[in-house]
Design a protein around this motif. Structure first.
Motif, PDB file in Angstrom:
ATOM      1  N   PHE A 199      35.921  43.282  29.259  1.00  0.00           N
ATOM      2  CA  PHE A 199      34.608  43.254  29.907  1.00  0.00           C
ATOM      3  C   PHE A 199      34.280  44.668  30.372  1.00  0.00           C
ATOM      4  N   THR A 213      32.453  43.127  25.811  1.00  0.00           N
ATOM      5  CA  THR A 213      31.127  43.073  26.438  1.00  0.00           C
ATOM      6  C   THR A 213      30.671  44.461  26.867  1.00  0.00           C
ATOM      7  N   LEU A 240      27.982  36.074  29.312  1.00  0.00           N
ATOM      8  CA  LEU A 240      29.155  36.799  29.834  1.00  0.00           C
ATOM      9  C   LEU A 240      30.174  35.816  30.399  1.00  0.00           C
ATOM     10  N   ILE A 241      29.677  34.828  31.132  1.00  0.00           N
ATOM     11  CA  ILE A 241      30.578  33.839  31.737  1.00  0.00           C
ATOM     12  C   ILE A 241      31.227  32.992  30.634  1.00  0.00           C
ATOM     13  N   ALA A 297      33.970  34.861  29.194  1.00  0.00           N
ATOM     14  CA  ALA A 297      35.144  34.906  30.081  1.00  0.00           C
ATOM     15  C   ALA A 297      35.895  33.574  30.074  1.00  0.00           C
ATOM     16  N   SER A 313      38.992  43.658  33.226  1.00  0.00           N
ATOM     17  CA  SER A 313      37.775  43.545  34.028  1.00  0.00           C
ATOM     18  C   SER A 313      37.293  44.954  34.353  1.00  0.00           C
ATOM     19  N   PRO A 323      32.592  37.162  35.950  1.00  0.00           N
ATOM     20  CA  PRO A 323      33.428  37.105  34.743  1.00  0.00           C
ATOM     21  C   PRO A 323      34.929  37.138  35.084  1.00  0.00           C
ATOM     22  N   THR A 333      36.044  33.778  36.391  1.00  0.00           N
ATOM     23  CA  THR A 333      36.084  32.799  35.296  1.00  0.00           C
ATOM     24  C   THR A 333      37.341  32.995  34.451  1.00  0.00           C
TER      25      THR A 333
END
Ligand code: NDP
Length: 387
Positions: free
Chosen positions: A8, A35, A84-85, A88, A97, A107, A110
């Protein structure tokens, strides 16, 4: 055995360093999701090169350009917060992260809920919602590994040690771009000057936060949250060479220091292969050539952010979420030219002093963190408009 990994904030400084490491050993990893936000070209290029299942941009308006860039590659494209969620929530063994700011919180939570190991560069998550992050990790038997260089250093110095023997934790700070400037010149500091770090090559926001010491302020809180050390036992030491990243002092008087070049691939690599160490492509220090390492106490007048962080640690509750949101908004104000450099700390202090104390004391739920974050941003924007 290959490990499923997601990154992410893949297009940022930490994300790119992470990709550099995993792409050196491509057979060891299956990339689930990458992401980014605005840098679609980089996101698509890396997703195709690493054969990721999915690439997500946080920016809804960029879905079409992302789809176009990925056309024919077999990599799925998605956009927006929900995407995004969803990314995750995809099963992964290890998740980086590295989104910048409070946007990294959900995220990360999650990913922990799926039981993934979360390599946490996004310090804002711990500052805003430390208890929630730690509870979520414990509940889902997920591991949280520090990626901030100072916290990785403390983590490494603590291997095999008893926390009851820890007398103090010292995190170092380079002092950033304005370490040696006359105080009266800070009001005229430009964005370009604040964005030039003397030692580290990092994203623009954290680089400016290094000059103001808001980065170190966040890290003080992060240290308390991650290691459970009392604020009175956490110290900051200015160390211009950025080679000693942190020290842990034990009650026999020993200080264990972590020494290494200023290269984030060390901390990322340690989190990637923990508990093992792997051969990393970072410079080896030649201490004889370096000759001297220097240290000094931080100057409160130059860096009021450190005092504010201590107030936040005393206040507890949602004060960290308020502090971080006010800081992010003040930083936006400085980047946009609406605030002078020293005014960032003034805005944050005013938001903290005027914030509804009942909300600061509210339970640490995701909804309450979000509400405190939104209200603090709004309050900071109003103060900035009045400048
Ligand atoms: P960068 O600004 O370089 O990268 C940030 C990443 O987050 C990019 O991928 C960016 O996408 C993405 N992003 C930006 N805004 C959003 C949003 N609203 N929602 C989702 N994604 C978003 O930051 P860094 O890599 O420097 O820092 C990342 C995190 O790591 C921060 O929390 C920082 O404090 C921490 N950290 C960084 C260190 C460093 O050396 N850089 C050291 C220690 C900690 P895009 O670029 O595509 O717009």
């Amino acid at each position: 055995m290959t490990r499923r990994v997601s990154i992410f904030g893949a297009t940022g400084s930490i994300g790119q360093n992470t990709i550099d490491l995993i792409s050196r050993d491509p057979d060891a990893y299956d990339v689930v999701a990458l992401t980014g936000a605005r840098n679609i070209a980089q996101l698509a290029q890396d997703a195709i090169r690493l054969n990721a299942d999915l690439a997500v941009t946080a920016d809804d308006s960029l879905l079409e350009p992302l789809r176009d860039a990925l056309a024919g590659s077999g990599v799925a494209a998605a956009a927006g917060q929900a995407a995004l969620i969803e990314a995750a929530a995809r099963p992964a063994d290890w998740v980086m992260s590295a989104i910048v700011g409070a946007a990294g919180l959900e995220p990360g939570l999650t990913a922990l809920q799926q039981g993934a190991t979360l390599a946490l560069a996004n310090k804002e998550s711990l500052v805003c919602a430390g208890a929630l992050i730690l509870e979520t990790a414990a509940k889902h038997d997920a591991r949280l590994l520090p990626v901030d260089s100072e916290h990785s250093a403390v983590f490494q110095a603590l291997v095999g040690e008893d926390m009851n023997a820890v007398e103090r934790v010292i995190i170092t700070a380079s002092g950033g771009a304005f370490r040696d400037w006359p105080l009266e010149d800070l009001a005229n500091a430009t964005l370009a000057q604040a964005s030039a770090h003397p030692n580290w090559d990092m994203g623009q926001r954290i680089t400016i936060d290094s000059a103001s010491m808001f980065n170190k302020a966040l890290e003080l809180i992060e240290t308390r949250e991650y290691f459970g050390v009392a604020p009175s036992k956490i110290e900051v030491l200015v160390h211009p060479e950025s080679m000693v990243h942190a020290l842990v002092g034990f009650h026999d008087g020993a200080l264990m220091a972590h020494v290494g070049p200023p290269d984030m691939r060390h901390a990322i690599g340690y989190a990637l292969t923990w508990p093992d160490r792997t051969n990393l492509p970072v410079d080896r220090l030649d201490l004889a050539q370096i000759g001297a390492l220097t240290f000094r106490a931080p100057d409160d007048a130059r860096w009021p952010a450190l005092r504010l962080a201590r107030e936040v640690m005393d206040r507890r509750g949602l004060a960290g979420a308020v502090f971080n949101a006010a800081k992010e908004t003040a930083l936006d104000g400085f980047i946009a030219g609406a605030l002078r450099f020293p005014q960032m700390a003034e805005v944050v202090e005013e938001v903290l002093n005027t914030f509804d104390p009942d909300l600061i004391d509210a339970a640490m739920t995701l909804d309450n963190v979000r509400q405190a974050d939104q209200m603090a941003r709004h309050a900071a924007e109003q103060i900035i408009r009045q400048q």
